[in-house]
Design a protein around this motif. Structure first.
Motif, mmCIF file in Angstrom:
data_model
loop_
_atom_site.group_PDB
_atom_site.id
_atom_site.type_symbol
_atom_site.label_atom_id
_atom_site.label_comp_id
_atom_site.label_asym_id
_atom_site.label_seq_id
_atom_site.Cartn_x
_atom_site.Cartn_y
_atom_site.Cartn_z
ATOM 1 N N UNK A 282 11.195 3.471 8.086
ATOM 2 C CA UNK A 282 10.594 4.161 9.216
ATOM 3 C C UNK A 282 10.363 3.210 10.387
ATOM 4 N N UNK A 283 9.829 2.028 10.123
ATOM 5 C CA UNK A 283 9.608 1.032 11.174
ATOM 6 C C UNK A 283 9.376 -0.330 10.540
ATOM 7 N N UNK B 7 0.855 -1.185 0.000
ATOM 8 C CA UNK B 7 0.000 0.000 0.000
ATOM 9 C C UNK B 7 0.889 1.233 0.000
ATOM 10 N N UNK B 8 0.270 2.411 -0.169
ATOM 11 C CA UNK B 8 1.046 3.650 -0.154
ATOM 12 C C UNK B 8 0.124 4.829 0.121
ATOM 13 N N UNK B 9 0.690 5.850 0.738
ATOM 14 C CA UNK B 9 0.044 7.159 0.751
ATOM 15 C C UNK B 9 1.042 8.177 0.213
ATOM 16 N N UNK B 10 0.753 9.416 0.344
ATOM 17 C CA UNK B 10 1.596 10.442 -0.269
ATOM 18 C C UNK B 10 3.018 10.439 0.283
ATOM 19 N N UNK B 11 3.186 10.025 1.534
ATOM 20 C CA UNK B 11 4.488 10.124 2.185
ATOM 21 C C UNK B 11 5.155 8.793 2.474
ATOM 22 N N UNK C 70 14.520 -2.481 -2.287
ATOM 23 C CA UNK C 70 13.359 -1.851 -2.914
ATOM 24 C C UNK C 70 13.853 -0.531 -3.481
ATOM 25 N N UNK C 71 13.503 -0.270 -4.751
ATOM 26 C CA UNK C 71 14.167 0.791 -5.510
ATOM 27 C C UNK C 71 13.145 1.761 -6.074
ATOM 28 N N UNK C 72 13.488 3.027 -5.997
ATOM 29 C CA UNK C 72 12.658 4.077 -6.606
ATOM 30 C C UNK C 72 13.471 4.823 -7.652
ATOM 31 N N UNK D 219 10.069 5.824 3.887
ATOM 32 C CA UNK D 219 9.766 7.206 3.536
ATOM 33 C C UNK D 219 9.822 7.334 2.014
ATOM 34 N N UNK D 220 8.741 7.800 1.427
ATOM 35 C CA UNK D 220 8.620 7.793 -0.036
ATOM 36 C C UNK D 220 9.611 8.729 -0.718
#
Length: 751
Positions: A375-376, A340-344, A735-737, A368-369
């Motif tokens: 983060x945890x 899942x994801x949100x804006x941050x 995991x890569x962005x 952190x996006x």
């Protein structure tokens, strides 16, 4: 015979002569496997090898499936196994210069006895030499052996890799090195210095692109000279600087131990690739030759050196594309999937990939996006877990069956804030086995079985914000919980009746008599990869969706309880939902079960018109519609077809037979960019030209793959693309962005 020094006594010379005569007589007198011993004589020393004796191999040698004689064909020795220096072997019998070995793991093999003598200790590996041999010379099984062949039985130009006094060990490559189920490896024979017309040291850097040596010669050198523990400096000296270096796969075989990541060197030639993988200490742990398949995809090891493999690939070797990511997060478990994801924040699943008693660790964690910083993390150990996000996408509720802190099963439902991992509430159901959890609107729904056969269960509905119980309901008989997060009601199918319950009051709002199911629901199969693809970034509204109800697949409106479309249910079909109108249906054409068929076809079904639009031979999957095209994989090979006619517009280059199916190699859904397609194929994230299907290559530092029982996680969360990002999960914990615009600009440079 090698000349004996004049300083040797007359008595000793007489002894050597007698011993040599005895050795020669053993070669030429017919002998059976029951022979009890043989005297090995070379250049002034004799060892006796006896049946029942355990010997130590003094120098690496090929082990042969039959005893060698002068009549053996040197280029058809069918050697798959090597005996390693220092390896202990028990001799069953001896026959001339050969010892017979019986092994449970290797089968029956023959060892040249010289390699078990003290004299063999004196042989040394040398920098490879190119030798030109005199046509009248001989090749020997070992220095001074009576088993020999004329040089013409092999060739007059050979490569030497070892030396013993005035003798040179030369590689004899097999004429046919790949058989149906075997890889045959080069053997080493010996030539005396007097039979050498000329010798020249091979240059370093045999795979640096400048060498004139054939790839086959280099391949044989790596087979014979490289072993586990070979230093990276030696590999670099022989092969040269690799074209690409990248982070390796996890080298730790035990899922209960921390990951070990080293480096993989890639030597990328035009038609063949070679990779060498090193430990953090720079020692060789694995290698692989990759070349196009000749009809059938295969990955094989040679002998019992399982880490040294050959990959006969479905597609031509892919050139590596260097492209810098915006960030790379390194996790502590092999497989990473976006949930899942949100804006941050990005919510991820980490998994060791094990199953059937070999699954030790899984985790739920956030990144952190913008920065890629973890983060945890919540660890779930070897227990399975479920995670559902709330409507505002600010919290996640996690059910886990095992608590790794107390090292015991403990059912826990925890509501966690995504931004910092704080647990806002927790409840502990009585039963950790068989419990399922989902979210409906602002409620958490727990289905807790009350008996072993799950014919009775307790449904508990909790307030998602507080964890407080709203209501309970006992379910009996044949029942299923069919709810998903956006549904306005809790959907329960029980004894042929589907009802929608208000998540606040527990009252039934509507019902539908659906009848008894005529087949098992394939969506409950752990290997199922059909149905809907869930987008973790921007989930679609699925309040109207396809469900198996009674004898039909029904497009069911969960708000109104009405049917908006139907499709006949069949045990021999599976389908993907492409959009609100089209289904991509895989149909088995033979066999008793869908998964056991050997022939398939694929149909595009129009649920609005109620008809089949077109049919393709083979299994099409991972379908996605863009404009007038459907991008899909056809028997595992990426392709594009016309959405209206089904005609194939392009198909990625491959070397497979028409019926060969490599769908198991596909490890993600398609990622669609403006001019390119991305897809995980085997261990690579492949880049294709969207218009032509031509491969541009593979992205560097991205190691992908598929994993059993997590296929749907991979389909949903291994590759996701937004307006500004490309998000990629891997099989080595990363995991890569990527910045989408920067990646496309880099790819444009390759056109």
């Amino acid at each position: 015979m090698v000349p004996v020094s004049s300083r040797v006594s007359i008595r000793k010379r007489w002894f050597i002569g007698i011993a040599t005569a005895v050795s020669i007589s053993l070669i030429w007198v017919p002998a059976q496997r029951t022979e009890e011993s043989a005297r090995v004589v070379v250049a002034g020393a004799a060892d006796v090898i006896k049946a029942g004796q355990t010997v130590t191999i003094r120098q690496k040698t090929a082990l042969f499936p039959s005893a060698l004689t002068k009549n053996s064909h040197l280029t058809d020795l069918k050697a798959s196994y090597y005996g390693a220096k220092g390896e202990a072997l028990r001799i069953s019998s001896v026959k001339g210069d050969m010892a017979y070995i019986q092994s449970d793991s290797r089968g029956d093999l023959w060892l040249p006895t010289w390699y078990a003598t003290k004299e063999a200790v004196l042989s040394q590996e040398i920098s490879p030499l190119s030798l030109q041999l005199r046509s009248g010379g001989s090749l020997y099984l070992a220095p001074g052996s009576g088993v020999r062949w004329p040089v013409t039985a092999a060739r007059t130009s050979l490569v030497a890799v070892a030396q013993w006094k005035d003798w040179y060990g030369v590689m004899i490559p097999p004429a046919k090195w790949k058989d149906d189920y075997q890889i045959y490896r080069p053997a080493m024979m010996w030539v005396q210095g007097k039979d050498i017309a000329s010798k020249q040291t091979l240059p370093d850097g045999l795979l640096d692109g400048e060498s004139e040596l054939s790839t086959d010669v280099v391949r044989n050198l790596t087979e014979f000279l490289f072993k586990k523990g070979t230093s990276s400096s030696y590999v670099k000296k022989l092969l040269g600087e690799p074209q690409v270096r990248e982070t390796s796969r996890n080298q730790e075989q035990s899922s209960s131990k921390p990951m070990i990541l080293g480096k993989t060197w890639r030597y990328e030639l035009r038609d063949v690739h070679y990779t060498a993988t090193f430990s953090p200490a720079g020692k060789l742990v694995a290698s692989e030759w990759t070349m196009p398949a000749t009809g059938v995809f295969e990955r094989r090891g040679a002998g019992d050196d399982y880490e040294f493999t050959y990959h006969f690939a479905a597609v031509p070797p892919l050139k590596t594309i260097e492209a810098d990511p915006a960030w790379r997060n390194q996790g502590n478990l092999n497989y990473t999937f976006l949930l899942e994801a949100n804006e941050d924040v990005l919510l991820l699943k980490g998994d060791d990939g094990g199953y059937s008693g070999m699954h030790d660790h899984s985790s739920l964690y956030t990144i952190d996006r913008s920065t890629g910083k973890k983060l945890w993390q919540e660890d779930a150990g070897f227990g399975w877990y479920t995670a559902v996000i709330d409507k505002d996408r600010e919290h996640v509720t996690m059910f886990s069956a095992y608590n790794p802190v107390i090292k015991n099963y403990q059912a826990r439902v925890r509501h966690i804030r995504l931004s910092d991992g704080k647990v806002l509430w927790e409840v502990k159901p009585k039963n950790e086995f068989g419990l399922t959890m989902t979210a409906v609107q602002d409620a958490i729904v727990l289905d807790e079985p009350l008996n072993l056969h799950e014919t009775q269960s307790l449904l508990s509905v909790l307030d998602q914000e507080t964890g407080k119980l709203r209501w309970k309901k006992t379910l009996t008989g044949d029942h299923r919980l069919l709810s998903q997060g956006d549904d306005p009601y809790i959907l329960i199918e029980q004894n042929g009746r589907l009802e929608g319950y208000d998540p606040v009051t527990g009252k039934a709002v509507w019902y539908d008599n659906v009848g008894k199911r005529t087949m098992d629901d394939p969506t409950r199969d752990s290997y199922f990869t059909g149905g809907y693809r869930y987008d973790p970034i921007a989930p679609a509204d699925l309040t109207t969706r396809w469900m198996l109800l009674g004898s039909q697949w029904v497009l069911f409106n969960t708000r109104t309880g009405e049917r908006e479309g139907v499709y006949p249910a069949s045990e021999m079909e599976r389908f993907e939902v492409l959009d609100e109108r089209y289904l991509l249906v895989q149909r088995a054409l033979n066999g008793k079960y869908f998964s056991g068929a050997t022939a398939y076809e694929t149909v595009l079904y129009d649920s609005v018109e109620g008809k089949e639009v077109w049919t393709l031979k083979g299994r099409a999957a991972r379908g996605i519609i863009e404009g007038e095209r459907v991008y899909l994989t056809l028997n595992g090979i990426p392709a594009a077809v016309n959405q209206k006619t089904g005609s194939v517009i392009w198909k990625m280059d491959h070397s497979l037979q028409a019926k060969e199916d490599v769908s198991h190699l596909v490890g993600s859904s398609y990622g669609i960019l403006d001019r390119y397609l991305l897809i995980s194929l085997g261990s690579d994230l492949v880049v294709l030209n969207k218009e032509t299907g031509k491969s541009l290559g593979r992205l560097q530092h991205v190691i992908t793959g598929s994993v059993d029982l997590r296929e749907q996680y991979a389909r949903n969360g291994a590759l996701n693309i937004t307006e500004h990002e490309v998000l990629v999960g891997t099989v080595n914990g990363a995991f890569i962005r990527y910045d989408r615009a920067e990646l496309e600009a880099r790819l444009d440079e390759l056109l």
